[in-house]
Design an enzyme around this catalytic site. Structure first.
Site, PDB file in Angstrom:
ATOM      1  N   GLU A  41      51.498  56.240   2.692  1.00 25.26           N
ATOM      2  CA  GLU A  41      52.522  57.281   2.513  1.00 25.26           C
ATOM      3  C   GLU A  41      53.340  57.260   3.789  1.00 25.26           C
ATOM      4  OE1 GLU A  41      52.834  58.877  -0.217  1.00 25.26           O
ATOM      5  OE2 GLU A  41      50.876  58.720  -1.177  1.00 25.26           O
ATOM      6  N   LYS A  58      40.347  59.536  10.652  1.00 27.06           N
ATOM      7  CA  LYS A  58      40.933  59.529  11.998  1.00 27.06           C
ATOM      8  C   LYS A  58      42.209  60.356  11.938  1.00 27.06           C
ATOM      9  CE  LYS A  58      44.008  57.363  14.259  1.00 27.06           C
ATOM     10  NZ  LYS A  58      44.510  58.481  15.089  1.00 27.06           N
ATOM     11  N   CYS A  77      58.017  64.294   5.609  1.00 27.95           N
ATOM     12  CA  CYS A  77      58.492  62.960   5.217  1.00 27.95           C
ATOM     13  C   CYS A  77      59.432  63.016   4.029  1.00 27.95           C
ATOM     14  CB  CYS A  77      57.294  62.082   4.925  1.00 27.95           C
ATOM     15  SG  CYS A  77      56.052  62.974   4.010  1.00 27.95           S
ATOM     16  N   GLU A  99      65.160  57.782   9.575  1.00 26.76           N
ATOM     17  CA  GLU A  99      64.438  59.045   9.519  1.00 26.76           C
ATOM     18  C   GLU A  99      64.544  59.733  10.879  1.00 26.76           C
ATOM     19  OE1 GLU A  99      60.517  60.204   7.311  1.00 26.76           O
ATOM     20  OE2 GLU A  99      60.064  58.951   9.030  1.00 26.76           O
TER      21      GLU A  99
HETATM   22  P1  NAD Z   1      52.339  57.393  13.356  1.00 29.76           P
HETATM   23  O1  NAD Z   1      52.591  56.279  12.445  1.00 29.76           O
HETATM   24  O2  NAD Z   1      52.557  57.189  14.785  1.00 29.76           O
HETATM   25  O3  NAD Z   1      50.842  57.900  13.223  1.00 29.76           O
HETATM   26  C1  NAD Z   1      50.245  58.203  11.988  1.00 29.76           C
HETATM   27  C2  NAD Z   1      48.773  57.909  12.093  1.00 29.76           C
HETATM   28  O4  NAD Z   1      48.629  56.495  12.167  1.00 29.76           O
HETATM   29  C3  NAD Z   1      48.129  58.483  13.357  1.00 29.76           C
HETATM   30  O5  NAD Z   1      46.821  58.910  13.061  1.00 29.76           O
HETATM   31  C4  NAD Z   1      48.116  57.297  14.277  1.00 29.76           C
HETATM   32  O6  NAD Z   1      47.112  57.353  15.267  1.00 29.76           O
HETATM   33  C5  NAD Z   1      47.857  56.168  13.295  1.00 29.76           C
HETATM   34  N1  NAD Z   1      48.265  54.860  13.784  1.00 29.76           N
HETATM   35  C6  NAD Z   1      49.300  54.558  14.594  1.00 29.76           C
HETATM   36  N2  NAD Z   1      49.320  53.236  14.819  1.00 29.76           N
HETATM   37  C7  NAD Z   1      48.286  52.688  14.142  1.00 29.76           C
HETATM   38  C8  NAD Z   1      47.777  51.370  14.004  1.00 29.76           C
HETATM   39  N3  NAD Z   1      48.331  50.322  14.621  1.00 29.76           N
HETATM   40  N4  NAD Z   1      46.699  51.180  13.217  1.00 29.76           N
HETATM   41  C9  NAD Z   1      46.112  52.210  12.590  1.00 29.76           C
HETATM   42  N5  NAD Z   1      46.528  53.482  12.701  1.00 29.76           N
HETATM   43  C10 NAD Z   1      47.614  53.730  13.457  1.00 29.76           C
HETATM   44  O7  NAD Z   1      53.172  58.539  12.711  1.00 29.76           O
HETATM   45  P2  NAD Z   1      53.304  60.034  13.198  1.00 29.76           P
HETATM   46  O8  NAD Z   1      54.262  60.018  14.316  1.00 29.76           O
HETATM   47  O9  NAD Z   1      51.947  60.629  13.397  1.00 29.76           O
HETATM   48  O10 NAD Z   1      53.919  60.730  11.887  1.00 29.76           O
HETATM   49  C11 NAD Z   1      55.282  60.741  11.639  1.00 29.76           C
HETATM   50  C12 NAD Z   1      55.649  59.728  10.609  1.00 29.76           C
HETATM   51  O11 NAD Z   1      54.813  59.833   9.455  1.00 29.76           O
HETATM   52  C13 NAD Z   1      57.043  59.887  10.088  1.00 29.76           C
HETATM   53  O12 NAD Z   1      57.663  58.633  10.039  1.00 29.76           O
HETATM   54  C14 NAD Z   1      56.883  60.442   8.682  1.00 29.76           C
HETATM   55  O13 NAD Z   1      57.888  60.155   7.795  1.00 29.76           O
HETATM   56  C15 NAD Z   1      55.596  59.872   8.264  1.00 29.76           C
HETATM   57  N6  NAD Z   1      54.944  60.745   7.300  1.00 29.76           N
HETATM   58  C16 NAD Z   1      54.894  60.367   6.002  1.00 29.76           C
HETATM   59  C17 NAD Z   1      54.305  61.183   5.073  1.00 29.76           C
HETATM   60  C18 NAD Z   1      54.213  60.792   3.634  1.00 29.76           C
HETATM   61  O14 NAD Z   1      53.492  61.418   2.889  1.00 29.76           O
HETATM   62  N7  NAD Z   1      54.912  59.778   3.191  1.00 29.76           N
HETATM   63  C19 NAD Z   1      53.748  62.385   5.470  1.00 29.76           C
HETATM   64  C20 NAD Z   1      53.805  62.730   6.796  1.00 29.76           C
HETATM   65  C21 NAD Z   1      54.398  61.900   7.711  1.00 29.76           C
END
Ligand code: NAD
Length: 487
Positions: free
Chosen positions: A257, A182, A291, A391
């Site tokens: 992550e 997804k 991130c 962040e």
């Molecule tokens: P997000 O958490 O909103 O979304 C990430 C993914 O999770 C999306 O596909 C989203 O649809 C899904 N998601 C959201 N809520 C969910 C739920 N309740 N159940 C299951 N899936 C769910 O994050 P974002 O805005 O897409 O990305 C930015 C964030 O991601 C930042 O905080 C960043 O630090 C983090 N990030 C971390 C890494 C890493 O490797 N550690 C890499 C990239 C981004």
């Protein structure tokens, strides 16, 4: 349907309103769509199908049915398909780069030079691993067997869309797992191209399945699904925690992550003229939407003025603008919610009394639309401030002064996160000693080249588990001990 040999990208009507399940493009169980917004124009770039738990059930059933066959496929044959996927990513790199630029605003040069080639590297690494990895070993008379964990649910974010997909899909299918992906609902276009590419590479039906949709519908259904054995999520701490909660009743493996607030410690003997510009550019790479971006530059107090001048000169020279222009270094922030969040945090830095060295609130001059954000440097930041603790995920750098190296280490570790860290210093022994005291999953000394074999992941609230290389691959394996095997 678009021709996949074409270098140009246009949204593929054949795939956009469908999901890839069991080797075919299929319509959603309940017709629904979601809009993909181009962050450079704020206009709708595409409509893609929006899934529900019924689509997740169909995809999981396909993955479950494909698991016995794929997990029993010899590693060399799995490597063969990964090799083909790698070839096709390179062949279609321009289309992929354009899709990334459209869906999340990546500057086209950056998408071509970084987002796509680094994504391809995860596939190459997974393929190469299979030629040497020992799935069966003997310890005394006990055999240790490493077997694919099963059906994996993979949930990815919008900031490095294709790269995060290959970082999960490649090791999972290399290990013999079958997957349901997804992608972020904010950046699903490169994922659709990837699904077509996987199909064209000849991966058997059901091994890879794609369902688009929101986190709270599709993602949550995957996390709770009784027939998914493992979930790997990259995203915010909020989503990571929700996934772990939803996964708990079925005791599936969860790797996360999540966020970061990575320090960059400049030791007194660092080559400031070199490492300050490199540090600024690392923090602002991908418009600061990484991130592990080193967003807290921790510098000797005596050098503060020099660091501020170098950082401002670097930030002010960055070309921010239309992501399709060759000369653009930073495009817009990837979406409206993130743009607004970054604006709030810049205001918070000003309100808390940090010194604004350059940049500031509002759009880049000359733009009255598009999520174009001014590269912003704060100095005299105290580590207790929100801008140092939370962040931001945008082009905002905090410069923090220290008096002793012990204090620098304490500041570096004074965070709930522990994803990345950087240390700069000409005395390598001293830099190594500082690296060993930092509580983070990946520490970079003196801006080394990216290493796709280096395990990546977080201490503390930055997550659980690792990605990339052998360690990342092993996350997708179960361990079976057969005692008495050799007796
Ligand atoms: P997000 O958490 O909103 O979304 C990430 C993914 O999770 C999306 O596909 C989203 O649809 C899904 N998601 C959201 N809520 C969910 C739920 N309740 N159940 C299951 N899936 C769910 O994050 P974002 O805005 O897409 O990305 C930015 C964030 O991601 C930042 O905080 C960043 O630090 C983090 N990030 C971390 C890494 C890493 O490797 N550690 C890499 C990239 C981004």
């Amino acid at each position: 349907m678009t021709t996949h040999s074409s270098n140009r990208y246009s949204v593929d009507a054949h795939t956009a309103d469908k999901f890839y399940i069991d080797g075919r493009w299929v319509a959603p169980a309940v017709p629904a769509s979601l809009a993909v917004i181009n962050p450079a124009t704020e206009e709708v770039a595409a409509q893609v199908a929006r899934g529900s738990s019924e689509d997740v059930d169909r995809a999981v059933a396909a993955a479950r049915a494909a698991f016995p066959g794929w997990s029993a496929t010899p590693p060399a044959a799995r490597a063969g398909v990964l090799g083909k996927i790698h070839e096709l990513i390179l062949e279609r790199k321009e289309q992929l780069a354009q899709a990334l630029s459209l869906e999340m605003g990546a500057a086209i040069g950056f998408a071509r030079a970084m987002q796509v080639p680094l994504a391809a590297e995860h596939v190459r690494v997974a393929r190469d691993l299979l030629t040497s990895y020992r799935f069966h070993t003997l310890e005394g008379s006990t055999a240790i067997e490493r077997e694919a964990i099963g059906v994996c649910g993979l949930i990815t974010p919008w900031n490095w869309p294709l790269y995060q997909i290959t970082a999960k899909v490649a090791p999972a299918i290399a290990a013999g797992c079958t997957v349901v992906l997804k992608p972020s609902e904010l950046s699903p276009l490169s994922a659709l191209l990837f699904a077509q590419l996987v199909h064209d590479a000849g991966l058997p039906p059901g091994v890879f399945n794609l369902v688009n949709g929101s986190g709270h519908e599709v993602g949550a259904a995957m996390a709770a699904h009784p027939d998914i054995d493992m979930i790997s999520i990259t995203g915010s701490n909020r989503a990571g925690a929700l996934v772990a909660q939803a996964a708990a009743p079925t005791v599936k493996r969860v790797t996360q992550e999540l966020g970061g607030k990575s320090p960059n410690v400049l030791l007194p003997d660092a080559d400031f003229a070199n490492v300050v510009p490199l540090g600024v550019m690392s923090a602002f790479r991908n418009v600061g939407q990484s991130c592990s971006a080193p967003t807290r530059m921790i510098v000797p107090r005596a050098r503060l003025a020099e660091v501020e001048a170098l950082a401002a000169a670097t930030a002010n020279a960055i070309i921010v603008g239309d992501p399709s222009a060759e000369e653009t270094v930073l495009g817009p922030i990837a979406n409206q919610a993130q743009f607004e969040r970054v604006q709030v945090m810049i205001e918070a830095g000003i309100d808390e009394g940090a010194k604004l060295v350059c940049g500031g609130p509002g759009r880049v001059a000359g733009f009255d639309y598009g999520f174009y954000t001014r590269p912003t440097v704060f100095s005299e930041v105290e580590n207790r401030m929100r801008i140092a603790q939370e962040e931001i995920f945008g082009p905002v750098l905090c410069i923090i002064a220290y008096d002793t190296v012990d204090e620098a280490v304490a500041i570096a570790n004074d965070t709930v996160y522990g994803l990345g860290a950087h240390v700069q210093g000409q005395d390598l022994q001293a830099a190594r000693a500082v690296a060993s005291r930092i509580r983070a999953g990946q520490v970079h000394l003196n801006h080394p080249a990216w290493d796709p074999m280096a395990p990546f992941g977080g201490y503390k609230r930055s997550g659980n588990g690792r990605e990339y290389g052998v360690v990342g691959f092993e996350e997708y394996l179960e361990i079976k001990a057969i005692v008495g095997f050799g007796s």
